[in-house]
Design a protein around this motif. Structure first.
Motif, PDB file in Angstrom:
ATOM      1  N   THR A 168     -61.794  18.878  59.286  1.00 29.54           N
ATOM      2  CA  THR A 168     -62.782  19.832  59.955  1.00 29.54           C
ATOM      3  C   THR A 168     -63.477  20.704  58.956  1.00 29.54           C
ATOM      4  O   THR A 168     -64.514  21.209  58.779  1.00 29.54           O
ATOM      5  N   HIS A 169     -62.507  21.546  58.021  1.00 32.74           N
ATOM      6  CA  HIS A 169     -62.932  22.252  56.965  1.00 32.74           C
ATOM      7  C   HIS A 169     -64.094  21.733  55.968  1.00 32.74           C
ATOM      8  O   HIS A 169     -64.996  22.292  55.902  1.00 32.74           O
ATOM      9  N   LEU A 170     -63.768  20.532  55.619  1.00 30.33           N
ATOM     10  CA  LEU A 170     -64.743  20.053  54.692  1.00 30.33           C
ATOM     11  C   LEU A 170     -65.881  19.536  55.460  1.00 30.33           C
ATOM     12  O   LEU A 170     -66.929  19.918  54.657  1.00 30.33           O
ATOM     13  N   LEU A 171     -66.028  19.004  56.628  1.00 30.74           N
ATOM     14  CA  LEU A 171     -66.907  18.701  57.284  1.00 30.74           C
ATOM     15  C   LEU A 171     -68.066  20.071  57.569  1.00 30.74           C
ATOM     16  O   LEU A 171     -69.244  20.032  57.529  1.00 30.74           O
ATOM     17  N   HIS A 172     -67.409  21.220  57.440  1.00 25.24           N
ATOM     18  CA  HIS A 172     -68.182  22.351  58.042  1.00 25.24           C
ATOM     19  C   HIS A 172     -68.729  23.245  56.646  1.00 25.24           C
ATOM     20  O   HIS A 172     -68.948  24.181  56.660  1.00 25.24           O
ATOM     21  N   SER A 173     -68.167  22.399  55.598  1.00 27.13           N
ATOM     22  CA  SER A 173     -68.438  23.328  54.138  1.00 27.13           C
ATOM     23  C   SER A 173     -70.226  23.520  53.994  1.00 27.13           C
ATOM     24  O   SER A 173     -70.922  22.459  54.632  1.00 27.13           O
ATOM     25  N   ASP A 174     -70.637  24.230  53.183  1.00 26.52           N
ATOM     26  CA  ASP A 174     -71.936  24.521  52.827  1.00 26.52           C
ATOM     27  C   ASP A 174     -72.259  23.475  51.843  1.00 26.52           C
ATOM     28  O   ASP A 174     -73.529  23.344  51.557  1.00 26.52           O
ATOM     29  N   ASP A 175     -71.508  23.141  51.114  1.00 24.31           N
ATOM     30  CA  ASP A 175     -71.639  22.341  49.856  1.00 24.31           C
ATOM     31  C   ASP A 175     -71.905  20.824  50.514  1.00 24.31           C
ATOM     32  O   ASP A 175     -70.852  20.027  50.974  1.00 24.31           O
ATOM     33  N   PRO A 176     -73.074  20.112  50.316  1.00 27.49           N
ATOM     34  CA  PRO A 176     -73.269  18.914  50.961  1.00 27.49           C
ATOM     35  C   PRO A 176     -72.437  17.824  50.418  1.00 27.49           C
ATOM     36  O   PRO A 176     -71.953  16.975  51.215  1.00 27.49           O
ATOM     37  N   ARG A 177     -71.920  17.852  49.099  1.00 29.20           N
ATOM     38  CA  ARG A 177     -71.067  17.003  48.640  1.00 29.20           C
ATOM     39  C   ARG A 177     -69.385  17.049  49.319  1.00 29.20           C
ATOM     40  O   ARG A 177     -68.942  16.078  49.720  1.00 29.20           O
TER      41      ARG A 177
END
Length: 72
Positions: free
Chosen positions: A24-33
């Motif tokens: 979930t944390h990764l999915l909501h990142s501002d970094d597209p990668r």
């Protein structure tokens, strides 16, 4: 990466065991990668739930979450 490389099996195995909070944390990142990595892990978890562990010969279906390179 060669699909028979043990690293591929290890990466997929680790992705299956990633906690939902981290995904979930990764999915909501501002970094597209980073978000793309979260989606790739989520897809591995979704498609492998209840399935037996992958054999190295099955690793051809794993795609690089960053470059979408099927030979990753």
């Amino acid at each position: 990466m060669d699909e028979t490389d043990p690293a591929v099996t290890e990466l997929v195995s680790c992705a299956r065991n990633v906690r939902a909070e981290l995904v979930t944390h990764l999915l909501h990142s501002d970094d597209p990668r980073v978000a793309r990595l979260g989606r790739a892990i989520q897809e591995i978890q979704r498609t492998s739930s209840g399935s037996p562990p992958m054999k190295p010969s099955d690793a051809g279906c794993v795609i690089d979450p960053i470059t979408h390179d099927p030979a990753w």
